[in-house]
Design a protein around this motif. Sequence first.
Motif, PDB file in Angstrom:
ATOM      1  N   GLY A 155     -66.704  54.311 -20.399  1.00  0.00           N
ATOM      2  CA  GLY A 155     -66.769  55.457 -19.501  1.00  0.00           C
ATOM      3  C   GLY A 155     -66.170  55.276 -18.126  1.00  0.00           C
ATOM      4  N   GLY A 156     -65.687  54.089 -17.790  1.00  0.00           N
ATOM      5  CA  GLY A 156     -65.170  53.852 -16.448  1.00  0.00           C
ATOM      6  C   GLY A 156     -63.964  54.706 -16.094  1.00  0.00           C
ATOM      7  N   THR A 157     -62.994  54.761 -16.979  1.00  0.00           N
ATOM      8  CA  THR A 157     -61.788  55.543 -16.703  1.00  0.00           C
ATOM      9  C   THR A 157     -62.111  57.033 -16.682  1.00  0.00           C
ATOM     10  OG1 THR A 157     -60.385  53.824 -17.668  1.00  0.00           O
ATOM     11  CG2 THR A 157     -59.434  56.037 -17.465  1.00  0.00           C
ATOM     12  N   ALA A 158     -62.938  57.494 -17.605  1.00  0.00           N
ATOM     13  CA  ALA A 158     -63.323  58.913 -17.632  1.00  0.00           C
ATOM     14  C   ALA A 158     -64.055  59.296 -16.358  1.00  0.00           C
ATOM     15  CB  ALA A 158     -64.191  59.203 -18.855  1.00  0.00           C
ATOM     16  N   ALA A 159     -64.991  58.467 -15.918  1.00  0.00           N
ATOM     17  CA  ALA A 159     -65.738  58.759 -14.694  1.00  0.00           C
ATOM     18  C   ALA A 159     -64.806  58.823 -13.490  1.00  0.00           C
ATOM     19  CB  ALA A 159     -66.827  57.712 -14.477  1.00  0.00           C
ATOM     20  N   ALA A 160     -63.843  57.905 -13.427  1.00  0.00           N
ATOM     21  CA  ALA A 160     -62.897  57.902 -12.307  1.00  0.00           C
ATOM     22  C   ALA A 160     -62.011  59.140 -12.333  1.00  0.00           C
ATOM     23  CB  ALA A 160     -62.043  56.638 -12.346  1.00  0.00           C
ATOM     24  N   THR A 161     -61.543  59.531 -13.505  1.00  0.00           N
ATOM     25  CA  THR A 161     -60.690  60.717 -13.619  1.00  0.00           C
ATOM     26  C   THR A 161     -61.463  61.964 -13.206  1.00  0.00           C
ATOM     27  OG1 THR A 161     -59.457  59.648 -15.408  1.00  0.00           O
ATOM     28  CG2 THR A 161     -59.180  62.030 -15.150  1.00  0.00           C
ATOM     29  N   ILE A 162     -62.710  62.054 -13.631  1.00  0.00           N
ATOM     30  CA  ILE A 162     -63.544  63.206 -13.260  1.00  0.00           C
ATOM     31  C   ILE A 162     -63.790  63.224 -11.757  1.00  0.00           C
ATOM     32  CG2 ILE A 162     -65.904  64.102 -13.453  1.00  0.00           C
ATOM     33  CD1 ILE A 162     -65.711  63.216 -16.469  1.00  0.00           C
ATOM     34  N   GLU A 163     -64.114  62.077 -11.185  1.00  0.00           N
ATOM     35  CA  GLU A 163     -64.334  62.014  -9.734  1.00  0.00           C
ATOM     36  C   GLU A 163     -63.073  62.431  -8.975  1.00  0.00           C
ATOM     37  OE1 GLU A 163     -65.386  58.793  -6.212  1.00  0.00           O
ATOM     38  OE2 GLU A 163     -66.009  58.338  -8.269  1.00  0.00           O
ATOM     39  N   LEU A 164     -61.938  61.978  -9.438  1.00  0.00           N
ATOM     40  CA  LEU A 164     -60.678  62.331  -8.786  1.00  0.00           C
ATOM     41  C   LEU A 164     -60.389  63.824  -8.927  1.00  0.00           C
ATOM     42  CD1 LEU A 164     -58.375  61.126  -7.174  1.00  0.00           C
ATOM     43  CD2 LEU A 164     -57.250  60.534  -9.336  1.00  0.00           C
ATOM     44  N   ALA A 165     -60.632  64.392 -10.093  1.00  0.00           N
ATOM     45  CA  ALA A 165     -60.438  65.835 -10.283  1.00  0.00           C
ATOM     46  C   ALA A 165     -61.349  66.634  -9.354  1.00  0.00           C
ATOM     47  CB  ALA A 165     -60.690  66.218 -11.743  1.00  0.00           C
ATOM     48  N   HIS A 166     -62.575  66.156  -9.148  1.00  0.00           N
ATOM     49  CA  HIS A 166     -63.511  66.839  -8.241  1.00  0.00           C
ATOM     50  C   HIS A 166     -62.975  66.902  -6.811  1.00  0.00           C
ATOM     51  CE1 HIS A 166     -66.883  68.007 -10.648  1.00  0.00           C
ATOM     52  NE2 HIS A 166     -67.098  66.789 -11.107  1.00  0.00           N
ATOM     53  N   ARG A 167     -62.153  65.961  -6.414  1.00  0.00           N
ATOM     54  CA  ARG A 167     -61.574  65.994  -5.069  1.00  0.00           C
ATOM     55  C   ARG A 167     -60.710  67.236  -4.850  1.00  0.00           C
ATOM     56  NH1 ARG A 167     -59.798  59.762  -3.777  1.00  0.00           N
ATOM     57  NH2 ARG A 167     -61.887  58.872  -4.010  1.00  0.00           N
ATOM     58  N   PHE A 168     -60.237  67.832  -5.934  1.00  0.00           N
ATOM     59  CA  PHE A 168     -59.445  69.059  -5.843  1.00  0.00           C
ATOM     60  C   PHE A 168     -60.339  70.300  -5.843  1.00  0.00           C
ATOM     61  CE2 PHE A 168     -56.406  65.959  -7.295  1.00  0.00           C
ATOM     62  CZ  PHE A 168     -55.206  66.344  -6.711  1.00  0.00           C
ATOM     63  N   GLU A 169     -61.652  70.079  -5.894  1.00  0.00           N
ATOM     64  CA  GLU A 169     -62.645  71.157  -5.885  1.00  0.00           C
ATOM     65  C   GLU A 169     -62.496  72.088  -7.079  1.00  0.00           C
ATOM     66  OE1 GLU A 169     -62.567  72.995  -2.019  1.00  0.00           O
ATOM     67  OE2 GLU A 169     -62.981  71.098  -1.010  1.00  0.00           O
ATOM     68  N   VAL A 170     -62.181  71.496  -8.248  1.00  0.00           N
ATOM     69  CA  VAL A 170     -62.057  72.285  -9.468  1.00  0.00           C
ATOM     70  C   VAL A 170     -63.434  72.626 -10.009  1.00  0.00           C
ATOM     71  CG1 VAL A 170     -59.851  71.207 -10.066  1.00  0.00           C
ATOM     72  CG2 VAL A 170     -61.986  70.272 -11.009  1.00  0.00           C
ATOM     73  N   GLU A 171     -63.470  73.579 -10.921  1.00  0.00           N
ATOM     74  CA  GLU A 171     -64.669  73.856 -11.696  1.00  0.00           C
ATOM     75  C   GLU A 171     -64.534  73.037 -12.977  1.00  0.00           C
ATOM     76  OE1 GLU A 171     -66.913  77.405 -14.158  1.00  0.00           O
ATOM     77  OE2 GLU A 171     -65.360  77.959 -12.716  1.00  0.00           O
ATOM     78  N   LEU A 172     -65.213  71.907 -13.025  1.00  0.00           N
ATOM     79  CA  LEU A 172     -65.110  71.021 -14.177  1.00  0.00           C
ATOM     80  C   LEU A 172     -65.953  71.584 -15.316  1.00  0.00           C
ATOM     81  CD1 LEU A 172     -63.893  68.309 -15.169  1.00  0.00           C
ATOM     82  CD2 LEU A 172     -66.151  67.337 -14.683  1.00  0.00           C
ATOM     83  N   LEU A 173     -65.283  71.979 -16.385  1.00  0.00           N
ATOM     84  CA  LEU A 173     -65.978  72.528 -17.546  1.00  0.00           C
ATOM     85  C   LEU A 173     -66.448  71.438 -18.496  1.00  0.00           C
ATOM     86  CD1 LEU A 173     -63.634  75.554 -18.348  1.00  0.00           C
ATOM     87  CD2 LEU A 173     -65.703  75.506 -16.938  1.00  0.00           C
TER      88      LEU A 173
END
Length: 183
Positions: free
Chosen positions: A135-153
């Motif tokens: 889960g390390g890479t997935a968690a990092a990708t999600i955290e990085l996507a959140h920096r763009f203030e997206v609505e993560l589905l």
Amino acid sequence: MTTTPPTVEQVEALRRTHIAEYPDFPTPGVLFRDITPLLRDAAALRAVIRHWTSMLPDGIEYIVGTEARGFVLGAPLAYELGAGFVPARKAGKLPGDPASLRYDLEYGSAEIQIPENSLPAGARTVVVDDLLATGGTAAATIELAHRFEVELLGASFLIELEGLGGRDKLPGVPLTAVWTLPN
């Protein structure tokens, strides 16, 4: 061309015939799952992508695919959904001033980047990769996507390996996987 997704039984049959297993690779005790047989069979890949899109929430605007197999799988998912595709790349591969995040892996660290201005705030987004293990890479990708203030589905994977704690590193993130396999 819109067609009916394959049945769960058909998709399971594709896993048995199109995911190769290599014991003790890259190190003793690891069972490596190789998706190359799936990728080289156009009809099988098309069927899996159709099935996978049926598992995802409605209204996805962007797929963020993690380098490298997340590109290979995320781009056809985005195409099938009519969504945009944004790559999450290894450090040093993007021009300009990409958003960047360094994270720890089991044996060392890595850095991932998303191109600047590639995800508008509020964009309905799903993170995609081939495999959820620790889960390390997935968690990092999600955290990085959140920096763009997206609505993560959510986050979605071709294969989830049970028992390696990947889900535990993604609390509160809706997860889907085409196949869930024992470690």
